[in-house]
Motif scaffolding. Structure first.
Motif, PDB file in Angstrom:
ATOM      1  N   ASP A 171      61.493  -5.283   8.659  1.00  0.00           N
ATOM      2  CA  ASP A 171      60.211  -4.835   8.131  1.00  0.00           C
ATOM      3  C   ASP A 171      59.920  -3.421   8.620  1.00  0.00           C
ATOM      4  OD1 ASP A 171      57.045  -4.698   9.018  1.00  0.00           O
ATOM      5  OD2 ASP A 171      57.363  -5.528   7.010  1.00  0.00           O
ATOM      6  N   GLY A 172      59.359  -2.602   7.734  1.00  0.00           N
ATOM      7  CA  GLY A 172      59.103  -1.210   8.068  1.00  0.00           C
ATOM      8  C   GLY A 172      58.112  -1.010   9.192  1.00  0.00           C
ATOM      9  N   TYR A 173      57.062  -1.818   9.233  1.00  0.00           N
ATOM     10  CA  TYR A 173      56.057  -1.682  10.286  1.00  0.00           C
ATOM     11  C   TYR A 173      56.640  -2.040  11.652  1.00  0.00           C
ATOM     12  CZ  TYR A 173      52.168  -0.800   7.105  1.00  0.00           C
ATOM     13  OH  TYR A 173      51.324  -0.236   6.180  1.00  0.00           O
ATOM     14  N   ALA A 174      57.430  -3.110  11.709  1.00  0.00           N
ATOM     15  CA  ALA A 174      58.072  -3.496  12.965  1.00  0.00           C
ATOM     16  C   ALA A 174      59.016  -2.386  13.436  1.00  0.00           C
ATOM     17  CB  ALA A 174      58.820  -4.806  12.798  1.00  0.00           C
ATOM     18  N   ALA A 175      59.733  -1.778  12.486  1.00  0.00           N
ATOM     19  CA  ALA A 175      60.656  -0.692  12.824  1.00  0.00           C
ATOM     20  C   ALA A 175      59.898   0.514  13.370  1.00  0.00           C
ATOM     21  CB  ALA A 175      61.459  -0.297  11.585  1.00  0.00           C
ATOM     22  N   LEU A 176      58.765   0.861  12.749  1.00  0.00           N
ATOM     23  CA  LEU A 176      57.987   2.010  13.199  1.00  0.00           C
ATOM     24  C   LEU A 176      57.468   1.788  14.613  1.00  0.00           C
ATOM     25  CD1 LEU A 176      56.768   4.758  12.574  1.00  0.00           C
ATOM     26  CD2 LEU A 176      54.785   3.594  11.570  1.00  0.00           C
ATOM     27  N   ALA A 177      57.037   0.558  14.921  1.00  0.00           N
ATOM     28  CA  ALA A 177      56.550   0.249  16.265  1.00  0.00           C
ATOM     29  C   ALA A 177      57.633   0.513  17.308  1.00  0.00           C
ATOM     30  CB  ALA A 177      56.079  -1.196  16.330  1.00  0.00           C
ATOM     31  N   ARG A 178      58.870   0.170  16.978  1.00  0.00           N
ATOM     32  CA  ARG A 178      59.967   0.400  17.915  1.00  0.00           C
ATOM     33  C   ARG A 178      60.311   1.876  17.999  1.00  0.00           C
ATOM     34  NH1 ARG A 178      64.083  -4.534  18.610  1.00  0.00           N
ATOM     35  NH2 ARG A 178      64.199  -3.400  20.572  1.00  0.00           N
ATOM     36  N   LEU A 179      60.275   2.566  16.874  1.00  0.00           N
ATOM     37  CA  LEU A 179      60.594   3.993  16.864  1.00  0.00           C
ATOM     38  C   LEU A 179      59.597   4.818  17.679  1.00  0.00           C
ATOM     39  CD1 LEU A 179      61.596   4.346  13.122  1.00  0.00           C
ATOM     40  CD2 LEU A 179      63.086   4.887  15.063  1.00  0.00           C
ATOM     41  N   LEU A 180      58.366   4.347  17.780  1.00  0.00           N
ATOM     42  CA  LEU A 180      57.339   5.090  18.504  1.00  0.00           C
ATOM     43  C   LEU A 180      57.485   4.948  20.019  1.00  0.00           C
ATOM     44  CD1 LEU A 180      54.173   4.372  16.319  1.00  0.00           C
ATOM     45  CD2 LEU A 180      55.568   6.450  16.373  1.00  0.00           C
ATOM     46  N   HIS A 181      58.272   3.959  20.482  1.00  0.00           N
ATOM     47  CA  HIS A 181      58.302   3.689  21.915  1.00  0.00           C
ATOM     48  C   HIS A 181      59.692   3.603  22.524  1.00  0.00           C
ATOM     49  CE1 HIS A 181      53.992   2.935  21.958  1.00  0.00           C
ATOM     50  NE2 HIS A 181      54.138   2.144  20.917  1.00  0.00           N
ATOM     51  N   GLU A 182      60.724   3.430  21.720  1.00  0.00           N
ATOM     52  CA  GLU A 182      62.065   3.232  22.267  1.00  0.00           C
ATOM     53  C   GLU A 182      63.004   4.323  21.760  1.00  0.00           C
ATOM     54  OE1 GLU A 182      63.430  -0.859  21.717  1.00  0.00           O
ATOM     55  OE2 GLU A 182      61.359  -1.389  21.254  1.00  0.00           O
ATOM     56  N   PRO A 183      63.954   4.756  22.586  1.00  0.00           N
ATOM     57  CA  PRO A 183      64.845   5.848  22.178  1.00  0.00           C
ATOM     58  C   PRO A 183      65.970   5.380  21.253  1.00  0.00           C
ATOM     59  CG  PRO A 183      65.388   5.117  24.397  1.00  0.00           C
ATOM     60  CD  PRO A 183      64.176   4.330  23.980  1.00  0.00           C
ATOM     61  N   PHE A 184      66.153   6.135  20.173  1.00  0.00           N
ATOM     62  CA  PHE A 184      67.271   5.896  19.245  1.00  0.00           C
ATOM     63  C   PHE A 184      67.893   7.237  18.883  1.00  0.00           C
ATOM     64  CE2 PHE A 184      64.517   2.201  18.494  1.00  0.00           C
ATOM     65  CZ  PHE A 184      65.428   1.167  18.596  1.00  0.00           C
ATOM     66  N   ASP A 185      69.150   7.185  18.433  1.00  0.00           N
ATOM     67  CA  ASP A 185      69.840   8.385  17.965  1.00  0.00           C
ATOM     68  C   ASP A 185      69.865   8.467  16.443  1.00  0.00           C
ATOM     69  OD1 ASP A 185      70.801   9.250  20.618  1.00  0.00           O
ATOM     70  OD2 ASP A 185      72.026   7.439  20.513  1.00  0.00           O
ATOM     71  N   LEU A 186      69.728   7.314  15.778  1.00  0.00           N
ATOM     72  CA  LEU A 186      69.900   7.262  14.329  1.00  0.00           C
ATOM     73  C   LEU A 186      69.064   6.139  13.736  1.00  0.00           C
ATOM     74  CD1 LEU A 186      71.475   8.071  11.687  1.00  0.00           C
ATOM     75  CD2 LEU A 186      73.209   6.382  12.381  1.00  0.00           C
ATOM     76  N   LEU A 187      68.422   6.443  12.608  1.00  0.00           N
ATOM     77  CA  LEU A 187      67.709   5.423  11.831  1.00  0.00           C
ATOM     78  C   LEU A 187      68.445   5.235  10.516  1.00  0.00           C
ATOM     79  CD1 LEU A 187      65.265   3.630  10.994  1.00  0.00           C
ATOM     80  CD2 LEU A 187      64.145   5.733  10.210  1.00  0.00           C
ATOM     81  N   VAL A 188      68.836   3.995  10.242  1.00  0.00           N
ATOM     82  CA  VAL A 188      69.428   3.638   8.952  1.00  0.00           C
ATOM     83  C   VAL A 188      68.466   2.662   8.292  1.00  0.00           C
ATOM     84  CG1 VAL A 188      71.393   2.619   7.748  1.00  0.00           C
ATOM     85  CG2 VAL A 188      71.757   3.909   9.880  1.00  0.00           C
ATOM     86  N   THR A 189      67.892   3.040   7.161  1.00  0.00           N
ATOM     87  CA  THR A 189      66.883   2.189   6.545  1.00  0.00           C
ATOM     88  C   THR A 189      67.090   2.035   5.043  1.00  0.00           C
ATOM     89  OG1 THR A 189      64.496   1.924   6.138  1.00  0.00           O
ATOM     90  CG2 THR A 189      65.327   4.180   6.306  1.00  0.00           C
ATOM     91  N   GLY A 190      66.809   0.829   4.573  1.00  0.00           N
ATOM     92  CA  GLY A 190      66.788   0.617   3.137  1.00  0.00           C
ATOM     93  C   GLY A 190      65.541   1.236   2.547  1.00  0.00           C
ATOM     94  N   SER A 191      65.499   1.370   1.241  1.00  0.00           N
ATOM     95  CA  SER A 191      64.327   1.968   0.603  1.00  0.00           C
ATOM     96  C   SER A 191      63.202   0.966   0.424  1.00  0.00           C
ATOM     97  CB  SER A 191      64.714   2.575  -0.752  1.00  0.00           C
ATOM     98  OG  SER A 191      65.350   1.598  -1.565  1.00  0.00           O
ATOM     99  N   GLU A 192      63.541  -0.307   0.231  1.00  0.00           N
ATOM    100  CA  GLU A 192      62.532  -1.357   0.085  1.00  0.00           C
ATOM    101  C   GLU A 192      62.608  -2.281   1.294  1.00  0.00           C
ATOM    102  OE1 GLU A 192      60.373  -1.151  -2.272  1.00  0.00           O
ATOM    103  OE2 GLU A 192      61.410   0.532  -3.234  1.00  0.00           O
ATOM    104  N   ILE A 193      61.670  -2.119   2.215  1.00  0.00           N
ATOM    105  CA  ILE A 193      61.712  -2.878   3.476  1.00  0.00           C
ATOM    106  C   ILE A 193      60.343  -3.483   3.780  1.00  0.00           C
ATOM    107  CG2 ILE A 193      63.669  -1.739   4.564  1.00  0.00           C
ATOM    108  CD1 ILE A 193      61.691   0.185   5.885  1.00  0.00           C
ATOM    109  N   GLY A 194      59.781  -4.158   2.789  1.00  0.00           N
ATOM    110  CA  GLY A 194      58.484  -4.786   2.999  1.00  0.00           C
ATOM    111  C   GLY A 194      57.347  -3.880   2.578  1.00  0.00           C
TER     112      GLY A 194
END
Length: 263
Positions: A171-194
């Protein structure tokens, strides 16, 4: 609630539940620590591991329910450690024990801040980022977001073959919550994610002040045409017969960059 207005009975009840939860946090954290330590000598590692994972997942959900978001990224890290390094193990190695106990230390530090009604968690967030880098051990840290289980499995096979450290979300909202607080090097996302599309997720990330604001992004799409200017993914990969090869080629080129950044 309007300024000066008395809290309703429902609001009072919710506050009481939150206060009770905060009071119970020391014993909950102690229980998680003891479960981690017990992994060193248990004769039924799998059963002990499953109990521990359920407790961590339950604590994460309850903390979110009470609005205690400072605990969420810490418990995410502990979940990731358990699922990526211990799910198929028969014992806990010294390095993983140290990392798990470091998560427990962060939980205790966060509890002290919450109990003191502090609102500045910058120091804790910096330690979360440092611990996340240790967990990834120099591997490319990828957040994979797709609401199709089949697509997630396919992409995970590609990423794991490249020795990437993969975290998933559906889900996009769950992903955004993680992106705001945890370190990543790459985001791979589908276009339709909730309810939050892949385009919107990338746009929100770019507008945020997150540590991940400038990470590489890949948009997986079945749509024709270019993404919007606001989205600006670094790379667009079509969901077609060449998806696996194209994803492997692009991510493979990023591996040396991630390794250099971790040195």
């Amino acid at each position: 609630m309007p300024s000066g207005a008395s809290p309703s009975k429902a609001e009072q009840l919710l506050q009481q539940l939150r206060d009770t939860y905060v009071l119970e946090l020391p014993s909950r954290i102690d229980a998680i620590e003891n479960a981690i330590l017990n992994l060193r000598e248990t004769e039924d590692f799998e059963a002990q591991f499953q109990d521990l994972y359920r407790d961590v997942h339950s604590m994460k959900g309850t903390a979110g329910t009470h609005g205690l978001q400072v605990f969420t990224p810490i418990l995410h890290l502990l979940e990731d450690l358990l699922s990526s390094r211990l799910a198929r193990a028969t014992h806990i190695e010294a390095e993983n024990l140290e990392l798990a106990l470091a998560c427990v230390d962060l939980l205790r530090e966060a509890r002290v801040c919450v109990a003191a009604n502090e609102s500045d968690f910058a120091a804790i967030e910096m330690r979360i980022q440092a611990l996340g880098r240790r967990l990834s051990a120099g591997a490319l840290r990828v957040l994979l977001v797709d609401n199709s289980r089949t697509s997630r499995r396919l992409c995970m096979q590609v990423l794991h073959a490249l020795n990437a450290e993969v975290t998933t979300a559906s889900d996009g909202y769950a992903a955004l919550a993680r992106l705001l607080h945890e370190p990543f090097d790459l985001l791979v996302t589908g276009s339709e994610i909730g309810t939050l599309s892949g385009d919107a997720l990338i746009a929100a990330l770019r507008l945020s002040r997150s540590i991940n604001r400038d990470i590489r992004t890949i948009l997986l799409t079945s749509r024709h045409g270019a993404p919007t200017v606001e989205t600006e993914p670094d790379h667009v990969i079509a969901r077609d017969a060449r998806l696996v090869q194209n994803l492997s080629d692009y991510v493979g080129r990023l591996q040396p960059v991630a390794a250099a950044a971790s040195d």
